[in-house]
Design an enzyme around this catalytic site. Structure first.
Site, short mmCIF file in Angstrom:
data_model
loop_
_atom_site.label_atom_id
_atom_site.label_comp_id
_atom_site.label_asym_id
_atom_site.label_seq_id
_atom_site.Cartn_x
_atom_site.Cartn_y
_atom_site.Cartn_z
N LYS A 33 0.80 -1.07 -0.12
CA LYS A 33 0.21 -0.05 0.01
C LYS A 33 0.92 1.44 0.07
CE LYS A 33 -3.85 2.25 2.48
NZ LYS A 33 -4.77 2.04 3.75
N SER A 49 -9.85 2.65 2.73
CA SER A 49 -8.83 3.33 1.88
C SER A 49 -7.88 2.20 1.21
CB SER A 49 -8.16 4.16 2.71
OG SER A 49 -7.31 3.53 3.71
N SER A 58 -10.30 0.35 7.20
CA SER A 58 -9.74 0.46 5.76
C SER A 58 -9.28 -0.80 5.21
CB SER A 58 -8.71 1.59 5.82
OG SER A 58 -9.62 2.82 5.87
#
Length: 493
Positions: A78, A159, A183
């Site tokens: 990420k 997210s 998230s």
């Protein structure tokens, strides 16, 4: 031979050790998959050369008999994790082009364990969002499609949308995610994969670009529960460089995995039956309880009376912490600098932040600054911290009656991109089931429980006591075995 991209972490690790394939063959297969699926926009930066480099090292280690825990396994990272020499922008314009001279603790652990890196995964900007529509680098698209003939592109959740989309599309066997209010878990539910948020402090936050420091926690996003256990074993551990890191032993979660829940009590919190809950979510919840009962657990009703205050509490505390954390991005030291002709220092600050932050980030900074301002601090932020303590106490009382909790992960299946982008409140409600455990710092996992009437994945959430990742993953495994869900979407791109 099985398509290498269909294998998860355990399958790649074990097959590589058995000599079924080389690590380079694995890296080349996943590099090809990433390139072929560029339409999903799951990656901001691809690093095929790093995946190959780690693979060649793994092949040499195998020949030398010095294999590591993740030798032969390439991962997606990420974009919130700082990676040395590779752009780490938190999907923002203000950090576009920033290449850290250091590595985050979590990625250091993964790479030291032999893992390779396929690239940096797209996400909501600064981890602020529930649909991956706030990224400066464009929306991430879910690999799933509805079976009703509609072809609207769907959100992969947020997210960690790039992470969820890439794992579901078999672009990587696993990915790192971060969870502030859901998230990891919500995008996992939307894309039919496993998302594990460990106890706050299990994984170091050093080198993870901060959103809300008292809430942010790294965790794995994988094809199944065993892979989550393998990843978490490597990612966890005490870090003296992180003041919030827990100095506790890291168990071998994979070795201890068991779906036998005899003697366990699973609580069903009545407050999670929210108004207007879709019937299919309620039915999934009931089926989840049946699955756990079949695994030997006793199902009990419990109460978490302050649940209704969790979302407003979160959306005061998280923006307040974001307001403080994001004040460092001012155009002075690194990142974007906007310097209009004749501008003074204050003008530069304003121009840089106006150009560098997206609308959702600005919204949360403004909310956070307001609730921290003189005259409002006690009325909002202090009160929210008091309510947070009451939410923690609710969970502590619940543990007197049960060992784990079962809830839905999200209030719906994935929605179409654009459906909620003009309604921030509706978007925030996506976190209604995940925020309470985040405020309490508890471990929680989302596992696929089934499909809705349009063929989209639905997730079930297990919440556990502090440091009981084992219990959480064991219950997740019990659901996984009984739901019979195989992670992965049909290829349309």
């Amino acid at each position: 031979m099985t398509d290498l991209t269909d294998l998860g972490v355990a399958g790649l690790r074990d097959g590589f050790r058995a000599g079924d394939f080389t690590a380079r063959e694995v890296a080349e297969a996943f590099n090809g998959a990433v390139e072929a699926a560029s339409q999903l926009n799951a990656f901001i930066v691809t690093t095929p050369e790093k995946a190959i480099e780690a693979a060649d090292a793994a092949d040499k280690d195998r020949d030398a008999g010095t294999l590591k825990p993740l030798s032969g396994v390439p991962l997606g990272i990420k974009d919130l994790f700082c990676t040395k020499g590779v752009q780490s922008a938190a999907a923002s314009h203000i950090l576009e082009g920033f290449t850290p001279p250091y590595e985050s603790t979590v990625t250091t652990k993964l790479f030291d364990a032999g893992a390779g890196m396929l690239g940096k995964l797209n996400m909501d900007q600064f981890a602020m969002g529930s649909s991956n529509e706030t990224s400066f680098f464009g929306d991430v698209i879910s690999p799933w499609r509805r079976n009703d003939g509609g072809n609207a592109p769907l959100t992969p959740g947020g997210s960690s949308g790039g992470s969820s989309s890439s794992v579901a599309a078999h672009l990587c066997p696993a990915a790192t995610g971060t969870d502030t209010g859901g998230s990891i878990r919500q995008p996992a539910a939307f894309t039919g994969i496993v998302g594990m948020k460990p106890t706050y402090g299990r994984c170091s936050r050093l080198g993870i670009i901060a959103f809300a420091s008292s809430l942010d926690q790294a965790g794995p996003m994988t094809r199944d529960v065993r892979d989550a256990a393998i990843m978490l074993n490597v990612m966890s551990g005490y870090d003296p460089g992180d003041a919030t890191s827990l100095d506790v032993a890291v168990p071998d979660w994979e070795a201890a995995l068991s779906s036998d829940l005899k003697g366990k009590k699973i609580g069903i919190p009545k407050e999670y039956r929210v108004d207007n809950m879709p019937g299919e979510i309620d039915e999934l919840w009931r089926k989840g309880a049946d699955m756990l009962r079949d695994a030997g657990a006793e199902i009990v009703d419990i109460s978490l009376p302050h649940t209704k205050y969790a979302l407003p509490t979160y959306y005061i505390i998280a923006p307040a912490e974001a307001s403080a954390n994001l004040s460092r991005y001012d155009g002075v030291r690194y990142g974007l600098r906007e310097l209009p002709e004749g501008a003074n220092l204050q003008d530069m600050y304003a121009a840089t932040r106006a150009a560098g932050f997206g609308d959702e980030v600005k919204r949360r900074i403004m909310i956070g600054t307001y609730v921290l301002s003189a005259g409002y601090y006690d009325a909002y932020f202090t009160k929210a911290q008091k309510v947070r303590s009451l939410i923690v106490q609710d969970f502590e009382k619940a543990w007197e009656e049960c060992d784990l909790l079962l809830t839905p992960t999200a209030p719906s299946a994935a929605f179409a991109l654009g459906d909620l982008s003009d309604d921030p409140i509706a978007m925030y409600l996506n976190d209604v089931f995940t925020v309470p455990s985040s405020l309490a710092g508890l471990p929680a996992i989302s596992v696929p429980g089934g499909l809705d009437e349009k063929g989209l994945p639905l997730g079930l959430q297990i919440i556990g006591k502090p440091l009981d990742e084992q219990g959480v993953m064991d219950a997740g495994l019990a659901i996984e075995e009984r739901a019979g869900f195989v992670a992965g979407a049909e290829k349309w791109w």
